[in-house]
Scaffold this motif. Structure first.
Motif, PDB file in Angstrom:
ATOM      1  N   HIS A 221       6.406 -19.859   8.671  1.00  0.00           N
ATOM      2  CA  HIS A 221       6.900 -19.086   9.816  1.00  0.00           C
ATOM      3  C   HIS A 221       8.420 -18.925   9.825  1.00  0.00           C
ATOM      4  O   HIS A 221       8.938 -18.115  10.593  1.00  0.00           O
ATOM      5  CB  HIS A 221       6.479 -19.764  11.121  1.00  0.00           C
ATOM      6  CG  HIS A 221       5.011 -19.719  11.388  1.00  0.00           C
ATOM      7  ND1 HIS A 221       4.328 -18.552  11.652  1.00  0.00           N
ATOM      8  CD2 HIS A 221       4.086 -20.704  11.428  1.00  0.00           C
ATOM      9  CE1 HIS A 221       3.063 -18.820  11.843  1.00  0.00           C
ATOM     10  NE2 HIS A 221       2.882 -20.115  11.705  1.00  0.00           N
ATOM     11  N   VAL A 222       9.120 -19.690   9.003  1.00  0.00           N
ATOM     12  CA  VAL A 222      10.584 -19.690   9.082  1.00  0.00           C
ATOM     13  C   VAL A 222      11.199 -18.314   8.850  1.00  0.00           C
ATOM     14  O   VAL A 222      12.039 -17.864   9.656  1.00  0.00           O
ATOM     15  CB  VAL A 222      11.181 -20.731   8.104  1.00  0.00           C
ATOM     16  CG1 VAL A 222      12.707 -20.569   8.020  1.00  0.00           C
ATOM     17  CG2 VAL A 222      10.839 -22.133   8.577  1.00  0.00           C
ATOM     18  N   PRO A 223      10.844 -17.570   7.778  1.00  0.00           N
ATOM     19  CA  PRO A 223      11.486 -16.266   7.570  1.00  0.00           C
ATOM     20  C   PRO A 223      11.248 -15.304   8.727  1.00  0.00           C
ATOM     21  O   PRO A 223      12.171 -14.597   9.172  1.00  0.00           O
ATOM     22  CB  PRO A 223      10.836 -15.751   6.277  1.00  0.00           C
ATOM     23  CG  PRO A 223      10.369 -16.984   5.574  1.00  0.00           C
ATOM     24  CD  PRO A 223       9.929 -17.913   6.668  1.00  0.00           C
ATOM     25  N   GLY A 224      10.009 -15.254   9.242  1.00  0.00           N
ATOM     26  CA  GLY A 224       9.702 -14.351  10.342  1.00  0.00           C
ATOM     27  C   GLY A 224      10.426 -14.733  11.623  1.00  0.00           C
ATOM     28  O   GLY A 224      10.971 -13.873  12.327  1.00  0.00           O
ATOM     29  N   ILE A 225      10.441 -16.031  11.939  1.00  0.00           N
ATOM     30  CA  ILE A 225      11.143 -16.490  13.142  1.00  0.00           C
ATOM     31  C   ILE A 225      12.638 -16.198  13.030  1.00  0.00           C
ATOM     32  O   ILE A 225      13.278 -15.780  14.001  1.00  0.00           O
ATOM     33  CB  ILE A 225      10.897 -17.993  13.360  1.00  0.00           C
ATOM     34  CG1 ILE A 225       9.427 -18.248  13.709  1.00  0.00           C
ATOM     35  CG2 ILE A 225      11.799 -18.542  14.462  1.00  0.00           C
ATOM     36  CD1 ILE A 225       9.068 -19.718  13.807  1.00  0.00           C
ATOM     37  N   GLN A 226      13.190 -16.406  11.845  1.00  0.00           N
ATOM     38  CA  GLN A 226      14.614 -16.141  11.638  1.00  0.00           C
ATOM     39  C   GLN A 226      14.941 -14.667  11.908  1.00  0.00           C
ATOM     40  O   GLN A 226      15.935 -14.346  12.561  1.00  0.00           O
ATOM     41  CB  GLN A 226      15.014 -16.511  10.202  1.00  0.00           C
ATOM     42  CG  GLN A 226      16.505 -16.344   9.913  1.00  0.00           C
ATOM     43  CD  GLN A 226      16.843 -16.709   8.480  1.00  0.00           C
ATOM     44  OE1 GLN A 226      15.965 -17.001   7.668  1.00  0.00           O
ATOM     45  NE2 GLN A 226      18.126 -16.703   8.158  1.00  0.00           N
ATOM     46  N   ARG A 227      14.096 -13.773  11.412  1.00  0.00           N
ATOM     47  CA  ARG A 227      14.328 -12.332  11.641  1.00  0.00           C
ATOM     48  C   ARG A 227      14.264 -12.001  13.119  1.00  0.00           C
ATOM     49  O   ARG A 227      15.114 -11.263  13.640  1.00  0.00           O
ATOM     50  CB  ARG A 227      13.293 -11.510  10.865  1.00  0.00           C
ATOM     51  CG  ARG A 227      13.518 -11.455   9.366  1.00  0.00           C
ATOM     52  CD  ARG A 227      12.686 -10.373   8.720  1.00  0.00           C
ATOM     53  NE  ARG A 227      11.259 -10.588   8.927  1.00  0.00           N
ATOM     54  CZ  ARG A 227      10.497 -11.289   8.103  1.00  0.00           C
ATOM     55  NH1 ARG A 227      11.035 -11.863   7.024  1.00  0.00           N
ATOM     56  NH2 ARG A 227       9.204 -11.438   8.335  1.00  0.00           N
ATOM     57  N   TRP A 228      13.261 -12.540  13.824  1.00  0.00           N
ATOM     58  CA  TRP A 228      13.113 -12.233  15.245  1.00  0.00           C
ATOM     59  C   TRP A 228      14.256 -12.821  16.077  1.00  0.00           C
ATOM     60  O   TRP A 228      14.776 -12.156  16.982  1.00  0.00           O
ATOM     61  CB  TRP A 228      11.771 -12.743  15.764  1.00  0.00           C
ATOM     62  CG  TRP A 228      10.625 -11.832  15.454  1.00  0.00           C
ATOM     63  CD1 TRP A 228       9.621 -12.044  14.554  1.00  0.00           C
ATOM     64  CD2 TRP A 228      10.389 -10.550  16.027  1.00  0.00           C
ATOM     65  NE1 TRP A 228       8.760 -10.981  14.535  1.00  0.00           N
ATOM     66  CE2 TRP A 228       9.203 -10.046  15.439  1.00  0.00           C
ATOM     67  CE3 TRP A 228      11.041  -9.782  16.982  1.00  0.00           C
ATOM     68  CZ2 TRP A 228       8.666  -8.808  15.774  1.00  0.00           C
ATOM     69  CZ3 TRP A 228      10.507  -8.542  17.321  1.00  0.00           C
ATOM     70  CH2 TRP A 228       9.342  -8.071  16.722  1.00  0.00           C
ATOM     71  N   LEU A 229      14.663 -14.035  15.773  1.00  0.00           N
ATOM     72  CA  LEU A 229      15.770 -14.631  16.511  1.00  0.00           C
ATOM     73  C   LEU A 229      17.056 -13.832  16.300  1.00  0.00           C
ATOM     74  O   LEU A 229      17.845 -13.638  17.249  1.00  0.00           O
ATOM     75  CB  LEU A 229      15.981 -16.086  16.077  1.00  0.00           C
ATOM     76  CG  LEU A 229      14.954 -17.110  16.588  1.00  0.00           C
ATOM     77  CD1 LEU A 229      15.240 -18.478  15.990  1.00  0.00           C
ATOM     78  CD2 LEU A 229      14.959 -17.189  18.112  1.00  0.00           C
ATOM     79  N   SER A 230      17.263 -13.369  15.088  1.00  0.00           N
ATOM     80  CA  SER A 230      18.451 -12.555  14.825  1.00  0.00           C
ATOM     81  C   SER A 230      18.398 -11.259  15.616  1.00  0.00           C
ATOM     82  O   SER A 230      19.426 -10.783  16.129  1.00  0.00           O
ATOM     83  CB  SER A 230      18.556 -12.251  13.321  1.00  0.00           C
ATOM     84  OG  SER A 230      18.705 -13.460  12.574  1.00  0.00           O
ATOM     85  N   ALA A 231      17.186 -10.698  15.749  1.00  0.00           N
ATOM     86  CA  ALA A 231      17.039  -9.473  16.544  1.00  0.00           C
ATOM     87  C   ALA A 231      17.271  -9.757  18.021  1.00  0.00           C
ATOM     88  O   ALA A 231      17.900  -8.953  18.733  1.00  0.00           O
ATOM     89  CB  ALA A 231      15.642  -8.884  16.330  1.00  0.00           C
ATOM     90  N   PHE A 232      16.814 -10.921  18.498  1.00  0.00           N
ATOM     91  CA  PHE A 232      16.997 -11.272  19.905  1.00  0.00           C
ATOM     92  C   PHE A 232      18.470 -11.511  20.253  1.00  0.00           C
ATOM     93  O   PHE A 232      18.865 -11.431  21.417  1.00  0.00           O
ATOM     94  CB  PHE A 232      16.185 -12.523  20.257  1.00  0.00           C
ATOM     95  CG  PHE A 232      14.693 -12.333  20.175  1.00  0.00           C
ATOM     96  CD1 PHE A 232      14.131 -11.071  20.314  1.00  0.00           C
ATOM     97  CD2 PHE A 232      13.852 -13.417  19.974  1.00  0.00           C
ATOM     98  CE1 PHE A 232      12.751 -10.887  20.241  1.00  0.00           C
ATOM     99  CE2 PHE A 232      12.474 -13.247  19.908  1.00  0.00           C
ATOM    100  CZ  PHE A 232      11.932 -11.975  20.038  1.00  0.00           C
ATOM    101  N   ALA A 233      19.276 -11.823  19.251  1.00  0.00           N
ATOM    102  CA  ALA A 233      20.703 -12.015  19.498  1.00  0.00           C
ATOM    103  C   ALA A 233      21.349 -10.718  19.958  1.00  0.00           C
ATOM    104  O   ALA A 233      22.376 -10.736  20.648  1.00  0.00           O
ATOM    105  CB  ALA A 233      21.394 -12.532  18.238  1.00  0.00           C
ATOM    106  N   HIS A 234      20.735  -9.590  19.593  1.00  0.00           N
ATOM    107  CA  HIS A 234      21.270  -8.279  19.979  1.00  0.00           C
ATOM    108  C   HIS A 234      20.503  -7.671  21.156  1.00  0.00           C
ATOM    109  O   HIS A 234      21.064  -6.860  21.897  1.00  0.00           O
ATOM    110  CB  HIS A 234      21.199  -7.316  18.785  1.00  0.00           C
ATOM    111  CG  HIS A 234      21.958  -7.815  17.582  1.00  0.00           C
ATOM    112  ND1 HIS A 234      23.321  -7.824  17.508  1.00  0.00           N
ATOM    113  CD2 HIS A 234      21.513  -8.351  16.416  1.00  0.00           C
ATOM    114  CE1 HIS A 234      23.707  -8.321  16.349  1.00  0.00           C
ATOM    115  NE2 HIS A 234      22.626  -8.654  15.659  1.00  0.00           N
TER     116      HIS A 234
END
Length: 399
Positions: A221-234
């Motif tokens: 789950h790490v790559p997917g969670i990382q992408r979503w968290l980065s999107a949530f930063a914006h």
């Protein structure tokens, strides 16, 4: 055995906040040690774990199993869901036993480390029942058969992994190849089990609060969670987006009508038989229907080593339940098995251990009831379609 490389934690910056993602293998001793060290070192404001409330209760207290009412599970038509849960747990626990570690031990270690240091922890995964029901609803009939076959194959295989192979599961290359294989085999299931949960876990982690967060999740789950968290930063996520992922879509019109198809076809064939072939021939075909349907349901119960009373009841109930969309023979057989062989305290205490083998499943009265439920259902389903072939001969006047 040489040491394999540790998984590398990933830090996601969210402005003034930071999230440390620790990818783990769920049956890895090394993951347990990594999690403990990370919590002690980072001293975060919150520790997030890939657990839902139900799994946390199961993991943290044997009393959770003691409160299980197997009869209620069957009456609520949750027998297949519980059976799926047990098969999945069986596979993971058996691999863990080979390596001397409990499944999910790294999640339990994260919670224990947080509690020991007075750190808040958050259960961030979606309820397993919701995930399984969404996967089932999003998969066609052929996909469901493939999913069931894959689960049974995994649950009762004799596959064993050594520590080095388990640690390899945390490496991106080996892990990605597994996910790609899953996506090719059952893309709808991969979407629900992996992609949706990446999104769900990321939002729950984002909403957990705290300037410093440690999140312990499966390495996949790490790559997917990382992408979503980065999107949530914006763009901060909305509550309704999470509610949508928690929603189980209702069955389609065809699925709702399907349980009534067999009764309608049965009634039409029998009615036509009385008009075309006469009462004597129709009753003869009905007798064949009862015999075939009841026998195959009883054989299913017998294959699960059910109590003689349950086997006889399966034979008697199958022809009736096959034309009754509100109840199945599996429910009847399971409830009777639960009455004649009521689960004991020891069965609940040994449930986690017994699910690791076919012998244990049949010895444990809780899982034995589910096995009887499943096998009698399969037998009756086969018997229903075989029996219909006798009734369709009424269209030709019974010839």
């Amino acid at each position: 055995m040489p040491d394999s490389p540790d998984s590398v934690p990933v830090t996601v910056n969210l402005g003034e906040r930071s999230v440390l993602l620790i990818g783990t293998a769920h049956i890895s001793k090394r993951s347990v040690a990594e999690v403990r060290e990370a919590v002690a070192r980072e001293q975060p404001d919150c520790v997030c774990v890939e657990l839902d409330a139900s799994r946390y209760a199961t993991m943290s207290s044997k009393q959770h199993w003691m409160e299980l009412d197997i009869r209620r599970v069957l009456k609520q038509r949750k027998g297949f869901l519980m059976l799926t849960n047990i098969v999945l747990h069986s596979f993971q626990r058996r691999l863990g036993m080979d390596l001397g570690v409990q499944p999910g031990a790294e999640m339990a270690a994260a919670v224990a480390a947080a509690e020991a240091d007075g750190i808040r922890f958050a259960l961030c995964d979606r309820e397993i029942q919701v995930t399984l029901r969404r996967a089932w609803r999003n998969t066609g009939w052929w996909g469901r058969l493939k999913l069931l076959a894959a689960l049974l194959a995994a649950g009762f295989s004799n596959e064993q992994l050594d520590g080095e192979q388990v640690e390899a599961l945390k490496e991106r290359g080996a892990l990605q190849s597994m996910l790609d294989e899953l996506a090719d085999y059952l893309p709808q299931v991969k979407e629900v089990l992996i992609d949706e949960r990446d999104r769900y876990l990321a939002q729950r982690i984002f909403e957990a609060g705290g300037s410093r967060v440690v999140a312990v999740v499966g390495a996949g789950h790490v790559p997917g969670i990382q992408r979503w968290l980065s999107a949530f930063a914006h763009r901060a996520p909305r509550a309704e987006e999470l509610e949508e992922l928690d929603h189980v879509p209702p069955p389609g019109r065809l699925v709702r009508l399907l349980p009534w198809t067999i009764p309608a076809l049965f009634a039409a064939l029998v009615g036509y038989g009385f008009l075309r072939a006469g009462a004597e021939v129709t009753f003869e075909k009905l007798a064949q229907w009862v015999l075939v349907n009841g026998t195959l349901a009883a054989l299913g119960a017998l294959a699960a080593l059910a109590h003689p009373v349950t086997i006889i009841s399966s034979f008697a109930a199958a022809p009736i339940t096959s034309v009754n969309p509100t109840i199945g023979v599996g429910i009847v057989a399971g409830l009777i098995q639960a009455m004649v062989r009521k689960p004991r305290v020891v069965d609940f205490e040994n449930l986690s251990q017994d699910v690791t083998s076919v012998r244990g499943i049949l010895r444990n009265r809780v899982t034995h009831i589910l096995a009887v439920f499943f096998m009698s259902s399969v037998g009756s389903a086969i018997g229903t379609f075989v029996g219909l072939s006798f009734l369709t001969s009424l269209l030709r006047g019974g010839a």
